[in-house]
Design an enzyme around this catalytic site. Sequence first.
Site, PDB file in Angstrom:
ATOM      1  N   TRP A   1      30.211 -26.299  -2.347  1.00  0.00           N
ATOM      2  CA  TRP A   1      30.020 -27.294  -1.298  1.00  0.00           C
ATOM      3  C   TRP A   1      28.596 -27.782  -1.190  1.00  0.00           C
ATOM      4  O   TRP A   1      28.333 -28.834  -0.650  1.00  0.00           O
ATOM      5  CB  TRP A   1      30.438 -26.709   0.054  1.00  0.00           C
ATOM      6  CG  TRP A   1      29.515 -25.622   0.569  1.00  0.00           C
ATOM      7  CD1 TRP A   1      29.229 -24.436  -0.035  1.00  0.00           C
ATOM      8  CD2 TRP A   1      28.754 -25.645   1.775  1.00  0.00           C
ATOM      9  NE1 TRP A   1      28.352 -23.708   0.728  1.00  0.00           N
ATOM     10  CE2 TRP A   1      28.043 -24.419   1.863  1.00  0.00           C
ATOM     11  CE3 TRP A   1      28.619 -26.558   2.813  1.00  0.00           C
ATOM     12  CZ2 TRP A   1      27.210 -24.100   2.920  1.00  0.00           C
ATOM     13  CZ3 TRP A   1      27.776 -26.224   3.877  1.00  0.00           C
ATOM     14  CH2 TRP A   1      27.077 -25.025   3.912  1.00  0.00           C
ATOM     15  N   ASP A   2      27.639 -26.981  -1.716  1.00  0.00           N
ATOM     16  CA  ASP A   2      26.243 -27.343  -1.506  1.00  0.00           C
ATOM     17  C   ASP A   2      25.917 -28.691  -2.123  1.00  0.00           C
ATOM     18  O   ASP A   2      25.020 -29.374  -1.676  1.00  0.00           O
ATOM     19  CB  ASP A   2      25.233 -26.330  -2.047  1.00  0.00           C
ATOM     20  CG  ASP A   2      25.801 -25.130  -2.754  1.00  0.00           C
ATOM     21  OD1 ASP A   2      26.975 -24.801  -2.524  1.00  0.00           O
ATOM     22  OD2 ASP A   2      25.059 -24.519  -3.522  1.00  0.00           O
TER      23      ASP A   2
ATOM     24  N   GLU B   1      28.419 -16.671   5.142  1.00  0.00           N
ATOM     25  CA  GLU B   1      29.245 -15.754   4.345  1.00  0.00           C
ATOM     26  C   GLU B   1      29.173 -14.307   4.834  1.00  0.00           C
ATOM     27  O   GLU B   1      29.763 -13.421   4.231  1.00  0.00           O
ATOM     28  CB  GLU B   1      28.862 -15.849   2.877  1.00  0.00           C
ATOM     29  CG  GLU B   1      29.204 -17.223   2.337  1.00  0.00           C
ATOM     30  CD  GLU B   1      28.978 -17.357   0.844  1.00  0.00           C
ATOM     31  OE1 GLU B   1      28.206 -16.581   0.288  1.00  0.00           O
ATOM     32  OE2 GLU B   1      29.608 -18.259   0.245  1.00  0.00           O
TER      33      GLU B   1
ATOM     34  N   LYS C   1      24.209 -14.771   7.459  1.00  0.00           N
ATOM     35  CA  LYS C   1      23.561 -14.932   6.165  1.00  0.00           C
ATOM     36  C   LYS C   1      22.842 -16.275   6.112  1.00  0.00           C
ATOM     37  O   LYS C   1      21.749 -16.372   5.585  1.00  0.00           O
ATOM     38  CB  LYS C   1      24.632 -14.858   5.074  1.00  0.00           C
ATOM     39  CG  LYS C   1      24.091 -14.869   3.653  1.00  0.00           C
ATOM     40  CD  LYS C   1      25.236 -14.824   2.650  1.00  0.00           C
ATOM     41  CE  LYS C   1      24.739 -14.850   1.213  1.00  0.00           C
ATOM     42  NZ  LYS C   1      25.810 -15.143   0.264  1.00  0.00           N
ATOM     43  N   GLN C   2      23.512 -17.290   6.611  1.00  0.00           N
ATOM     44  CA  GLN C   2      22.962 -18.635   6.472  1.00  0.00           C
ATOM     45  C   GLN C   2      23.459 -19.496   7.610  1.00  0.00           C
ATOM     46  O   GLN C   2      24.521 -19.262   8.167  1.00  0.00           O
ATOM     47  CB  GLN C   2      23.421 -19.233   5.152  1.00  0.00           C
ATOM     48  CG  GLN C   2      24.918 -19.463   5.081  1.00  0.00           C
ATOM     49  CD  GLN C   2      25.463 -19.195   3.695  1.00  0.00           C
ATOM     50  OE1 GLN C   2      25.912 -18.090   3.406  1.00  0.00           O
ATOM     51  NE2 GLN C   2      25.395 -20.181   2.844  1.00  0.00           N
TER      52      GLN C   2
END
Lengths: 788, 788
Positions: free
Chosen positions: B360-361, B487, B591-592
């Site tokens: 997806w990035d 994640e 995580k992000q």
Amino acid sequence: MNPPYEVDPWHIRETELDLGRLAQTESVFALSNGHIGVRGNLDEGEPSGLPGSYLNSLYEQRPLPYAEAGYGYPESGETVINVTNGKIIRLLVDDEPLDVRFGDLESHERVLDMRAGTLERTMRWRSPAGARIRLCSTRIVSLTQRAIMAIKYEVEPLDEEVQFVVQSELVANEPLPGPRRPDPRVAAVLDAPLASEEHFANDDRVLLVHQTRVSGLRMAAAMSHEIESPNKRLVDSEAQEDVGRVTVATRLKPGEKLSIVKYVAYGWSSHRSRSALHDQVAAALAGAELTGWDGFVEEQAAYLRDFWEGVDVEVDGDPEVQQAVRFALFHILQAGARAERRMIPAKGLTGPGYDGHTFWDTETFVLPVLTYSVPDAAADALRWRHSTIPQALDRAAQLNLPGTCFPWRTISGRECSGYWPAGTAAFHINADIAEAVGRYIDATQDEEFAREIGVELLVHTARLWRGIGHHDLNGAFRIHGVTGPDEYSAVADNNVYTNLMAQANLREAADVALAMPEEASRLGVTAEEAASWRDAADKMLVPYDERLGVHPQSAGFTDHAPWDFLNTPPRNYPLLLHYPYFDLYRKQVIKQADLVLAMQLCGNAFTAEQKERNFSYYEALTVRDSSLSAQTQAVMAAEVGYLELAHDYLAETALMDLRDLAHDTANGLHLASLAGAWNALVSGFGGLRRDHGALCFAPRLPETLGRLSFRLRYRGSLLCVTVHPRQATYSLRGGPPLRIIHHGEEHLLEKADITLPIPRAQPTLPPPHQPPGRAPRRHHEPEQDQAR
Amino acid sequence: MNPPYEVDPWHIRETELDLGRLAQTESVFALSNGHIGVRGNLDEGEPSGLPGSYLNSLYEQRPLPYAEAGYGYPESGETVINVTNGKIIRLLVDDEPLDVRFGDLESHERVLDMRAGTLERTMRWRSPAGARIRLCSTRIVSLTQRAIMAIKYEVEPLDEEVQFVVQSELVANEPLPGPRRPDPRVAAVLDAPLASEEHFANDDRVLLVHQTRVSGLRMAAAMSHEIESPNKRLVDSEAQEDVGRVTVATRLKPGEKLSIVKYVAYGWSSHRSRSALHDQVAAALAGAELTGWDGFVEEQAAYLRDFWEGVDVEVDGDPEVQQAVRFALFHILQAGARAERRMIPAKGLTGPGYDGHTFWDTETFVLPVLTYSVPDAAADALRWRHSTIPQALDRAAQLNLPGTCFPWRTISGRECSGYWPAGTAAFHINADIAEAVGRYIDATQDEEFAREIGVELLVHTARLWRGIGHHDLNGAFRIHGVTGPDEYSAVADNNVYTNLMAQANLREAADVALAMPEEASRLGVTAEEAASWRDAADKMLVPYDERLGVHPQSAGFTDHAPWDFLNTPPRNYPLLLHYPYFDLYRKQVIKQADLVLAMQLCGNAFTAEQKERNFSYYEALTVRDSSLSAQTQAVMAAEVGYLELAHDYLAETALMDLRDLAHDTANGLHLASLAGAWNALVSGFGGLRRDHGALCFAPRLPETLGRLSFRLRYRGSLLCVTVHPRQATYSLRGGPPLRIIHHGEEHLLEKADITLPIPRAQPTLPPPHQPPGRAPRRHHEPEQDQAR
């Protein structure tokens, strides 16, 4: 589907050989004593559905592969292996091998005799060349001499003189058929797991020693023979690495009979030397020869007389269920009675299903039966769990948790689950073990066990719960991200079953720390720690959906979309083979009782009204893709008053294997489902619940079943309960007086029987319904079977 | 750690060769045009960190193993392969092979020139026998002729006459080093994936054709040479299955120079025949020879002048970030400018990390840069997604869902994720694609794209959301059991990011169905269906924790136990390598950016106060174990007014690869993190947001950065924005007038520049803090690096 076996209270009898159902019958006719297990393969080895001989806990390791690795994933799995086959006796009839696929099988009968503990096979066969013979073989896996299987094998000609050659064999590394399709329930087939270490033949004796290649476990198998023949006979023996053979040749006229008794001795060890194992099986053989065939027959029958004396269940009005519950008890005995500090696998020693692993079902469903009938066997199973505490402590440390994490599936005690959301995350197994410990101690008052085994198991599991949960800002104690019994949900917060079972676990540990301060302090338990267990238990969050008036299985469950049952065709069951976990997990669909099991095991946490509402709510969502489910639904259906429905679920759990309802009896029996027959009768219609310090009963029987009678061993007493639809009678058959509770009223049962009336069940809601097509099969309406 | 490269606005220069960091520098010095990618390996092939030559979308299949199988698990994965290496030019100096590990490397320099588009290496070396030489090689991967890589290779003796033998090679199936430890981020190494089909050598030309063994993709590589030498020379060529070689031998005196231009042409196809591919690369070589070395140098520089004209970003006050953002833009250009309807992998074509997959990035982080600078490249990337609709429809059908399920990770368009909770369950990728489609159409008003590509992508993704979600009894629309960007959480209900992105997706699809009724009806969209999308969007549930005054990342998140940061030692990061998913998922640890990314992309769903409170709340939980996170934290830190913190996060994302902050630049660059340098500057300090029909800016610059200037292409105009701490100036550099919004006020930008004041940022809460040890590294305080 007609019942494949004759309905008979004490026997499972097959009178036609259906080659297409061979594997299923091999499981049903399996013999075991908890140490040795042999599937009901035909003596001559072929045809077979699935050859199988097992030794409890003898496994091979195999790597567990992952498409994407993750921290804490087990790197290797364990698989039960098919050990050296000692059952094989091949026969040549005038140079034609006996093979039922050729010639004419004029008659065939196999009978599992549940009082004698034998599997008897008789047949008349006409060879392709026209020779007619009669064969009778009887197999015993001795419940008294754990290392021994014995076979009496008799052949005779029927019409004219025949030359017989009998080859009695030990065969290691038999080729096994592969699974027909990728199905996680089927064991991984390991090719040739046994490496030969020794082979030896002399006269009528052969001995083979092997070692597994990776796990490094050593096993020995040996055989000897007693041969009787009226005429001249030739006896020869030979051994190679993977096969040993004793050959007997003779000629017989009609009226003459060749009779061979074959003794097979097994032993295995992870530590003992080759020569020690060699000697061990040779000694076992010597003991067997001393006992002799008739001795084995007598010992077996005597052992079983004692067993049935303490456990027999009688049911009027449903002979098929009567047979099935005895079949169930017989196999539970076979699996558990002499496991002796080894585990009891989910399939016993009847097949390779689930890789031969043990799961939570042993503690939750099988041990209640053993606890109240053969309590020493229950203690042994828990001693095995206790012996795996070191692995469970290591696993918990690896997972950043205190206490023990017992494995979801294992043979050796190491976690072997390769899919953590439905494996490691099912932490409830720790509370299930604690529950089994508490139940055993309550039933036996076995102080030595409590001190040596119980305290440690309870303390370590309580520590896990204290560490896995946390308090929220309101002070409630929460357990997040775990999986309950229902495998169509996973990794959810505050699963009611898990939270309530953990609550009981924490309290039981705090109680035992108080009762046995010395043992507890040896484990480092302080007053502060025990207090923190009580606090967590007292503050345990149990989610409740006020709007619907039901408990969500886990937080948020009742907000999930309902499963679209109407657009789920019958062929799409079991759902896990046709829908992704993603879809199952996020919807309201239940594989097996979860909240409903919580209502059975932690009944005090629910009001009667909640039980009724919850039962109806979950009944409409439960598809029973697990063979574990029907028994719990039977128990709770009986409690909330749906007695006919309870009867249907009873029949489903009891007939799981005799009618192959889950279509995988071929891989082994469903031991927990078999135990379910007892649970459905005793906890269902008998209403047995455990309340601290007394046995509680709330019996209720449908009119169709005129009478139910069962026995329980409890604190040194033998109690017999006889239930009729309107009344129940409690009798003490031995031991001290017992406090019992009947529908909420306490009575002291002394020498005189007590007969008490049964209040009518009065459900207040409309009758529950199941998902379309997923109602239990009315076992007494066989035409409905066509619907599947 | 000192910066390994000289700080210089337009070059990445290395002046010492650190063999321990070879693999990292090979990624930094990689050249690519989106079709061919070559790592910055030394010409002579050895020593190397990780040899790598890649062709976009040329992959091999490999089985994906599972310890426990499950329905819908992908059976095979795809892995980018190291194709025939055309970079190798070996040199013998008086019979001594040039190898920098031996002899003396008297000087070494490698320079990536971001305006010239070249990698230049110069060195002086003294052979073990004492011969001193100078080598200069310049490498171009042509941005104008996609099939061509060219190398100019020059050697000369420095002290005395030397005999040179140059071997220029094509090498297939190079041996690759295995990963040092099991880390899912490292590509599976496939041994010898290429099967030879043809090899050919003649004069100075060699051609090799191979096919991948399982995926059956065919590739050809060919080379030719222009050789200049003052003296007699010998030229020879040979070819075998996996190697082709042109050998040039000559003797030179000091002042004389051997110069070789090597052209390498690549082609691959899943359909075309061997001879067609053979001819294709031969023709490309002929074109290259016609262009000549100087021609390539000029074309490359001209192409890059145009590129920088439209995209350059200038930052005062932080020369390291200035260099890094140009490095970032250069690599984004290399990865995306000429991918031409192939995917843009997470690592571009700079290394084998993540198996060469796209995630997806690309849509979320890389395409914004391309959309506003090289919009055709953004369109091409989305055309590639569009071409994979058939696979995404199939995948959705397999998962019991309508519409498309685009894969979490893939090369061909098939799902290649082997762990569904962090793969398939991350359905947000579908909304991310829709968002990229909407952004591109908004930025370009490209009607043809909207009709041919956009409608289908929007409609199919909207159908997925309508099907995956459901209404609850209160009428709210819920999306359960999905994984958001973070994640360290998975399979949760009502993830705010997912729900808001799905809401936008549903609305955008309904809008496009209204705007393009013909195209929509061709896809079967009815008024009813479009209305159901609007309804679902309007009723979308967005959970909010009233008690804490923050949005939970997903339902229940704020009730999870907080991660025990104080007892998490620094060595235990990244957490996923030291803690089980089980533990990460059930706790408050991030995580992000997830909720914080929702605040950037769906800013209208939050009040300013909510943004500030949410930012602080999540800042304290976010460990940034993903290289994707820092840029989003930079953007939102800038929006809520923490400008120094935003600067730190900007530096972290910009320097991810130049300073190897994630310790895995060796396996390829982090393209999305590089794009983050632009996002942090333009969306962060520039405050760029997309609001339907206008570009919104809310610029804010810390005093430490005196000036930021960036350019955007938007609807045919080229806009230049120059931000100072107290004011911003908007200039139109071409194209029609533009409506812009500056801090909420609309302005029409025509020929005259507009300069507007910047309101002061005034956060109302105490400054946010990060988990202990997880604050962004103050890039201007290098001594803090010791803490890691």
